[in-house]
Design an enzyme around this catalytic site. Structure first.
Site, PDB file in Angstrom:
ATOM      1  N   ASP A   1     -27.384  25.632 129.188  1.00  0.00           N
ATOM      2  CA  ASP A   1     -26.941  24.242 128.701  1.00  0.00           C
ATOM      3  C   ASP A   1     -26.694  23.289 129.839  1.00  0.00           C
ATOM      4  O   ASP A   1     -26.041  23.838 130.886  1.00  0.00           O
ATOM      5  CB  ASP A   1     -25.502  24.425 127.919  1.00  0.00           C
ATOM      6  CG  ASP A   1     -25.584  24.822 126.640  1.00  0.00           C
ATOM      7  OD1 ASP A   1     -26.624  25.372 126.203  1.00  0.00           O
ATOM      8  OD2 ASP A   1     -24.367  24.825 125.954  1.00  0.00           O
TER       9      ASP A   1
ATOM     10  N   LYS B   1     -30.535  20.609 120.790  1.00  0.00           N
ATOM     11  CA  LYS B   1     -29.985  20.990 119.593  1.00  0.00           C
ATOM     12  C   LYS B   1     -29.861  20.047 118.377  1.00  0.00           C
ATOM     13  O   LYS B   1     -29.875  18.582 118.410  1.00  0.00           O
ATOM     14  CB  LYS B   1     -28.447  21.190 119.773  1.00  0.00           C
ATOM     15  CG  LYS B   1     -28.113  22.422 120.338  1.00  0.00           C
ATOM     16  CD  LYS B   1     -26.597  22.820 120.567  1.00  0.00           C
ATOM     17  CE  LYS B   1     -26.292  23.620 121.711  1.00  0.00           C
ATOM     18  NZ  LYS B   1     -26.536  25.117 121.502  1.00  0.00           N
TER      19      LYS B   1
ATOM     20  N   GLY C   1     -18.192  27.643 123.440  1.00  0.00           N
ATOM     21  CA  GLY C   1     -17.305  26.774 124.234  1.00  0.00           C
ATOM     22  C   GLY C   1     -15.860  27.671 124.518  1.00  0.00           C
ATOM     23  O   GLY C   1     -15.027  27.163 124.827  1.00  0.00           O
TER      24      GLY C   1
ATOM     25  N   ARG D   1     -23.146  43.565 117.356  1.00  0.00           N
ATOM     26  CA  ARG D   1     -23.061  45.102 116.993  1.00  0.00           C
ATOM     27  C   ARG D   1     -23.230  45.146 115.334  1.00  0.00           C
ATOM     28  O   ARG D   1     -23.921  46.024 114.826  1.00  0.00           O
ATOM     29  CB  ARG D   1     -21.471  45.510 117.211  1.00  0.00           C
ATOM     30  CG  ARG D   1     -21.273  45.992 118.653  1.00  0.00           C
ATOM     31  CD  ARG D   1     -19.917  46.782 118.679  1.00  0.00           C
ATOM     32  NE  ARG D   1     -19.751  47.266 120.102  1.00  0.00           N
ATOM     33  CZ  ARG D   1     -20.246  48.211 120.539  1.00  0.00           C
ATOM     34  NH1 ARG D   1     -21.006  49.033 120.102  1.00  0.00           N
ATOM     35  NH2 ARG D   1     -19.943  48.462 121.874  1.00  0.00           N
TER      36      ARG D   1
ATOM     37  N   GLY E   1     -19.939  32.373 124.139  1.00  0.00           N
ATOM     38  CA  GLY E   1     -18.673  32.799 124.796  1.00  0.00           C
ATOM     39  C   GLY E   1     -19.064  33.435 126.065  1.00  0.00           C
ATOM     40  O   GLY E   1     -18.279  34.211 126.746  1.00  0.00           O
TER      41      GLY E   1
ATOM     42  N   GLY F   1     -23.609  28.755 127.880  1.00  0.00           N
ATOM     43  CA  GLY F   1     -23.301  27.230 127.435  1.00  0.00           C
ATOM     44  C   GLY F   1     -22.298  26.536 128.599  1.00  0.00           C
ATOM     45  O   GLY F   1     -22.795  26.191 129.459  1.00  0.00           O
TER      46      GLY F   1
END
Lengths: 207, 317
Positions: free
Chosen positions: B32, B89, B161, B173, B222, B243
């Protein structure tokens, strides 16, 4: 995979890009593929593929551990095949923008020469390969703008070479690994096998 | 448009080219970026692509308000500044934003839950575009619904974020175990599986036969450290989106890469380390070396402490 001694062991540079697709294509074409991430993994390989991906990303990794120099030496004595970003890395000179390259293929390559992703395309055309028209998948493709006299052009698009061979160096600006047709990979495996038997022959002569 | 009739089939030229670009990004990091300088740092650090946006998710989370498509002028500047692919985006369901992004020449459009959704029932009909799309998913059914709509790449949603990788892990998973479970079902059972996953039968059958998604499967949401990137790659991700993990410092403030050389160096060290970790994800020796080289890390928010209403991952239908 390691037990398969009858098949030539060909590396695929697995720093970034579609190396898995190349490994699958090599297996189909009668080779034993190995993913290469570190310079010492080049030892004992009969040939190497530089895949599609981002050439700037791949170059960053070559800056470390003398990888660039070791790869350059490998490519000057062993068969090597570059597609798209791989072809850019093999070239003598790179434009748009200028960047470092291995210089083992006597050609000038211009990056992103056909435009952005919306300009990507699939072309089916006759080439120097036997067996009829070949499907060629171009993705944000570079253009070979200039080739030396010892470079053989095997396919063209709008007058520019898209598949070229100079001795045991093969380069494509398209992605044969993304088509079901395996003729280009088979050609590379043939080049590897021929170079190998040539080397074996030279050894016999010497001793 | 000669391929209009076969438009939605996996053999169509259009979809093969879209998935082809996703193939080229494998093993790479998509970063990002909010300005030209960050885009240059990303390219110089070895990013395979950049995502142009006005505010990274950590800032959107902190500042609130409606998060929209980035300004065209910013996207154009970034396209001019780097030679690698540029993504941007669009809001969920906002096909007009997507039309604008395609017109600007972005290489990939992320129909993203990080922006404020524009439609609470429909996603964008992605077959209608030449530009490829990536979409987020939390489970197999959601991934296959997006693929049915024309997505050429799936990424885990995670919780953007936060700098907390826990939900990216959970989503990866979930998707991989649901795919594995399909491979042992009989033909008859696949019909019920399609119903349970709320996904088209043909795609369910394709996954049952191959054990994997018909498009590349990346990870986002994350990922903040080299170890996080290696974790996601070992869990089956084919590339990594980062990000807020590279250009942010404390309290949702970006590092000043334009004026402060020390902060710039910090961003470079993080970016380079995550790129190396993504390639050498299976080599703990390399991972230890690059983890040591990183200066500073995004502090982050524990995702478990977020209220339901603060979650971005529940956006999308």
């Amino acid at each position: 995979m390691t037990e398969n001694r009858s098949l030539p062991r060909i590396g695929v540079l697995a720093i970034q890009g579609d190396y898995a697709a190349h490994a699958a294509a090599l297996a189909d074409a009668g080779a034993d593929p190995l993913e290469v991430r570190q310079p010492d993994q080049l030892k004992g390989l009969a040939g190497l593929i530089l895949p599609g991906g981002e050439s700037t990303t791949i170059l960053k990794f070559l800056d470390k551990l003398n990888f660039f120099e070791i790869l350059q030496e490998f490519c000057s004595v062993n068969p090597v095949f570059g597609t798209c970003a791989g072809a850019i890395l093999l070239a003598r000179e790179v434009r748009n923008p200028a960047q470092r390259s291995l210089g083992v293929l006597d050609a000038v390559v211009e990056r992103n020469a056909y435009g952005r992703q919306v300009d990507s395309s699939i072309l089916t055309a006759e080439t120097a390969l036997p067996g009829g028209p070949l499907e060629m998948v171009f993705i944000r493709a570079p253009r070979i703008v200039n080739t030396g006299s010892t470079v053989k052009v095997l396919a063209v698009r709008d007058g520019s070479p898209v598949l070229v061979r100079q001795g045991s160096v093969l380069a494509a600006t398209f992605h044969p690994e993304l088509s079901p047709d395996r003729r280009v990979h088979q050609l590379f495996v043939q080049i590897v096998n021929a170079a190998h038997s040539q080397k074996a022959h030279e050894l016999e002569v010497r001793f | 448009m000669p391929e209009q009739n076969e438009n939605k089939s996996f053999a169509s030229t259009s979809l093969r080219l879209k998935v082809g670009l996703a193939e080229m990004l494998k093993g790479g990091v998509i970063m990002d970026v909010m300005n030209v300088e960050q885009a240059r740092i990303a390219e110089q650090s070895g990013a395979a692509a950049v995502m142009a946006l006005e505010r990274v998710p950590a800032m959107i989370r902190a500042e609130g308000g409606v998060a929209r498509m980035a300004k065209p002028s910013l996207i154009k500047q970034i396209i001019q500044a780097v030679s690698i692919p540029v993504m941007a985006k669009a809001r969920i369901g906002h096909f007009a934003e997507a039309q604008i992004l395609q017109e600007l020449g972005v290489d990939f459009i992320d129909e993203s839950e990080v922006l404020t959704p524009a439609d609470e029932a429909h996603h964008i009909d992605k077959h209608a575009f030449t530009t490829p799309f990536v979409c987020g998913a939390r489970n197999l059914g959601e991934a296959l619904r997006r693929i049915a709509e024309g997505a050429a790449m799936i990424r885990t949603k995670g919780e953007a974020g936060t700098g907390d990788v826990v939900h990216a892990v959970q989503h990866m998973r979930q998707i991989t175990s649901e795919m594995r479970a399909l491979t042992v079902l009989t033909e008859q059972e696949l019909y019920a599986a399609a119903k349970n996953h709320q996904a088209p039968y043909e795609l369910i059958r394709m996954v049952a036969q191959t054990g994997k998604l018909p498009v590349p499967n990346f990870s986002a949401g994350g990922i903040a450290t080299p170890a996080d990137a290696a974790l996601m790659m070992q869990l089956g991700a084919e590339a990594i989106f980062v990000g807020s993990g590279i250009f942010m410092k404390e309290r949702a403030t970006p590092l000043d890469v334009e004026n402060d050389p020390k902060e710039r160096e910090e961003a470079v060290s993080r970016a380079k380390a995550i790129v190396i970790a993504t390639t050498h994800y299976n080599d703990p020796k390399v991972l230890a070396e690059v983890s040591e080289q990183v200066t500073g890390t995004m502090k982050g928010l524990a995702a478990a402490g977020l209220e339901e209403s603060q979650l971005l991952q529940t956006r999308g239908w």
